[in-house]
Every structure is written in structure tokens, then in C-alpha cells.
Design an enzyme around this catalytic site. Sequence first.
Site, PDB file in Angstrom:
ATOM      1  N   LYS A 114     107.349  52.995 123.060  1.00  0.00           N
ATOM      2  CA  LYS A 114     106.957  51.927 122.134  1.00  0.00           C
ATOM      3  C   LYS A 114     107.534  52.146 120.744  1.00  0.00           C
ATOM      4  O   LYS A 114     108.018  51.218 120.117  1.00  0.00           O
ATOM      5  CB  LYS A 114     105.430  51.805 122.059  1.00  0.00           C
ATOM      6  N   LYS A 197     107.915  44.864 136.947  1.00  0.00           N
ATOM      7  CA  LYS A 197     106.494  44.717 137.252  1.00  0.00           C
ATOM      8  C   LYS A 197     105.961  43.389 136.724  1.00  0.00           C
ATOM      9  O   LYS A 197     106.351  42.952 135.650  1.00  0.00           O
ATOM     10  CB  LYS A 197     105.715  45.851 136.556  1.00  0.00           C
ATOM     11  N   LYS A 200     101.695  41.126 131.630  1.00  0.00           N
ATOM     12  CA  LYS A 200     101.153  40.173 130.661  1.00  0.00           C
ATOM     13  C   LYS A 200     102.211  39.765 129.649  1.00  0.00           C
ATOM     14  O   LYS A 200     102.105  38.718 129.037  1.00  0.00           O
ATOM     15  CB  LYS A 200      99.982  40.808 129.907  1.00  0.00           C
TER      16      LYS A 200
HETATM   17  P1  AMP Z   1      97.872  46.273 131.935  1.00  0.00           P
HETATM   18  O1  AMP Z   1      97.878  44.819 132.290  1.00  0.00           O
HETATM   19  O2  AMP Z   1      99.234  46.846 131.850  1.00  0.00           O
HETATM   20  O3  AMP Z   1      96.988  46.594 130.778  1.00  0.00           O
HETATM   21  O4  AMP Z   1      97.255  47.034 133.180  1.00  0.00           O
HETATM   22  C1  AMP Z   1      95.892  47.041 133.506  1.00  0.00           C
HETATM   23  C2  AMP Z   1      95.711  47.565 134.915  1.00  0.00           C
HETATM   24  O5  AMP Z   1      96.344  46.714 135.877  1.00  0.00           O
HETATM   25  C3  AMP Z   1      96.284  48.971 135.155  1.00  0.00           C
HETATM   26  O6  AMP Z   1      95.365  49.681 135.961  1.00  0.00           O
HETATM   27  C4  AMP Z   1      97.565  48.732 135.893  1.00  0.00           C
HETATM   28  O7  AMP Z   1      97.883  49.746 136.745  1.00  0.00           O
HETATM   29  C5  AMP Z   1      97.285  47.441 136.660  1.00  0.00           C
HETATM   30  N1  AMP Z   1      98.533  46.647 136.729  1.00  0.00           N
HETATM   31  C6  AMP Z   1      99.148  46.039 135.700  1.00  0.00           C
HETATM   32  N2  AMP Z   1     100.275  45.398 136.112  1.00  0.00           N
HETATM   33  C7  AMP Z   1     100.360  45.627 137.451  1.00  0.00           C
HETATM   34  C8  AMP Z   1     101.295  45.252 138.461  1.00  0.00           C
HETATM   35  N3  AMP Z   1     102.350  44.500 138.198  1.00  0.00           N
HETATM   36  N4  AMP Z   1     101.071  45.672 139.724  1.00  0.00           N
HETATM   37  C9  AMP Z   1      99.994  46.421 140.014  1.00  0.00           C
HETATM   38  N5  AMP Z   1      99.084  46.815 139.119  1.00  0.00           N
HETATM   39  C10 AMP Z   1      99.256  46.428 137.842  1.00  0.00           C
END
Ligand code: AMP
Length: 334
Positions: A114, A197, A200
Site C-alpha cells: 500500500k 480476485k 470491492k
Molecule cells: P475484503 O473484502 O478484502 O475486506 O475481505 C473480507 C473477507 O472476504 C476476507 O476474509 C477475504 O478473505 C474474503 N474475500 C475477499 N475477496 C474474496 C474473493 N475474491 N474470494 C474469496 N474470498 C474473498
Amino acid sequence: MTRPRLYSGMQPSADSLHLGNYIGALLQWRDLQEAYEAFFSVVDLHALTQPNDPAERREKTRRTAAQYIAAGIEPSKSTLYVQSHVRAHAELAWVLSTITGFGEANRMTQFKDKSARYGADQTNVGLFTYPVLMAADILLYQTDIVPVGDDQKQHVELTRDLAERFNGRYGQTFRVPMPVIQKDTARIYDLQNPTSKMSKSAATDAGVLWMLDAPDVSAKKIMRAVTDSEGVVRYDKENKPGVSNLLVIYTALTGRQIPSIEDEYAGRGYGDFKKGLAEVVVNEFGPVRARALELLEDPAELDRVLAVNADRAAEVADATLADVYAKVGLLRRG
Ligand code: AMP
Ligand code: TRP
């Protein structure tokens, strides 16, 4: 009977969670809440490291909590609360920061990525100490396991190191938690860019299946998902990332094995396959979306549930913090 403790959390950084969050986190949390005494937080203090409008921030926090509940995290069974409602998090984070090496924190790859991306002037100190706050979250609850994505593994390793260091210096205080890393089959990719991936912060909305999307919007996004020119529904992550991702979504939501899905669509085109998948996704998200929207219609009731859960969390957290304050030698208020 006491169950082992589980802790996990997510930042309230969007209005809607997406299918990756749902499959990669929420579905597993939901299943684990039976065998574990689970604590799930909406980590709004962590989200302060990103700029946002205050009203939007509040709304995202409520929305994230509502989606946890709608996806099956039961606030009567698990402790589901908002991080900033429990003061001990910020307080323990300060104490832990005083036993964290500067170099140690500086080795965290998420921070390095970051700060390299945004430059030192655009990087706040909160991002640097983010993993220390995360350690405080986990250690306050005497946690046994922490289910997270592999990008968070290093932070849980740091948490373990800090727990062991503190225990070594001051005597047994914290349980040393184990990370439980999400399976590769639980990783969901962007529908338009299936080697990245689902996120958001994706460049375009078209590749992200938001949990709160209207059913026809989800269906359209699936119908337009990037595939390949082979025309065969077959799992091959290397050469067919788009189709493989759709198969992973299919199997995760139905519990059916990939070969059985491949067989069902053998000799049929991607159109049929996508139609089938759209139905699966819409059937899954329909009730979740309806429940989330219903919860959001009564924010006072939602806030009440979160307050009850925060009280329950604080009881555990405050006991750990009191022990820590005593051990390090902070004078007790008379
Ligand atoms: P984040 O949205 O990055 O804050 O992630 C929150 C949670 O969702 C974490 O436990 C991540 O491992 C899971 N997560 C986020 N994006 C993915 C994705 N594309 N596939 C699987 N798990 C995800
Ligand atoms: N840092 C985690 C993420 O970005 C969220 C988080 C904060 C967390 N505190 C936690 C996850 C404690 C597990 C345990 O996904």
C-alpha cells in the site's frame, strides 16, 4: 461445555459485500459458529485508515452488519458487533504497539504494497499499525482460531509473535491463536477479469456480483462473464480461468462436485451453463438480499442487537485488558 473460540472480521468498506466475501468468508463463518464460540466484528476502526464521508461510513457499517446476519450469522448464537463499540480494542492496540518492533511492523507486505502504491505522504500511520490493532482484536478474546484469506496470514503470524512475547515477558496472559487459511477453492475471481480476485475496489462493476444487486442485475453480469473460445464447460484454471471461476462458484453454492456439473453441461454451450449458474446465484442471494434489506429498514432494531452483542464482547475484552494493564504495571485508578 466450553467450545473453542473463533474470531474474524471484515472492514465496512462498501455498501454491499460481494460473492467473494460471501463464499470466502461468510459461508464458512456461518458453518463454524456451531462448533466454535464465535466473535465476528465489523472492523470500523480499521476502515478509518481509508478516507470516507462520515455519513457513508456509518451507513456502510450498518449495512455490513446486516449482511452478516442475512447470510446466517446469528446474533443470538455468535457475538456479532462493531469494533468501535468495544473500547478495549484501541486500548490494547496501544499497549501491543509498545512491544512491536518498528522493523517487524515494517515487514508486513500489505503495508509495503500500500505504501509503495500510494507513496509515503499519502500513507497514514494507522495503515502502518493496522496489524497491531488486528492483533488486539484477536488477543482480547483469548481466540483459538482465526479464519482469514491468505493475504491476512502474515498479520495472524504477527499476532502469535506478540502473544508469545507478551506471555514470555509478563506471564501467561494471551492464548496464542492459529490462523485457518481459506481454501483455494473458496477464492472467487472477477467475472470480467478472471485472473484478479473479485474485489470491492474492482475497476468496473460488471465483474463483481454484489450481494445486494437486484436479481436481474446478477443474472446479466453472469451472462456477460468472460469465458474462452473452446466452448467446453471444463475446469482448467490455467487455460480457462473464466469458466473455471464460474465452476467454482457453482460448486461452492450448490455443494455439487465439479465433474458432475461438467457432465450436466457436456455438449451444451456456455449460454446454457451461465443460465444455470445465474439461477443458482439468484436463488442463493434472493433470500439473503431480502433479509438484509428488511433489517436495514429498521436501523433502530439493528442497532439494538449490535449493542447487546457489543456488551457481550466487552465483558470478555475488558477482562483481558484489565489483566494486561495490571501485568505491565499501569497504576490502578483508586
Ligand atoms: P475484503 O473484502 O478484502 O475486506 O475481505 C473480507 C473477507 O472476504 C476476507 O476474509 C477475504 O478473505 C474474503 N474475500 C475477499 N475477496 C474474496 C474473493 N475474491 N474470494 C474469496 N474470498 C474473498
Ligand atoms: N484485516 C482483516 C482484513 O482486511 C480484517 C480484520 C480486522 C480481521 N481484524 C481482524 C480479520 C481480526 C480476522 C481477525 O480482511
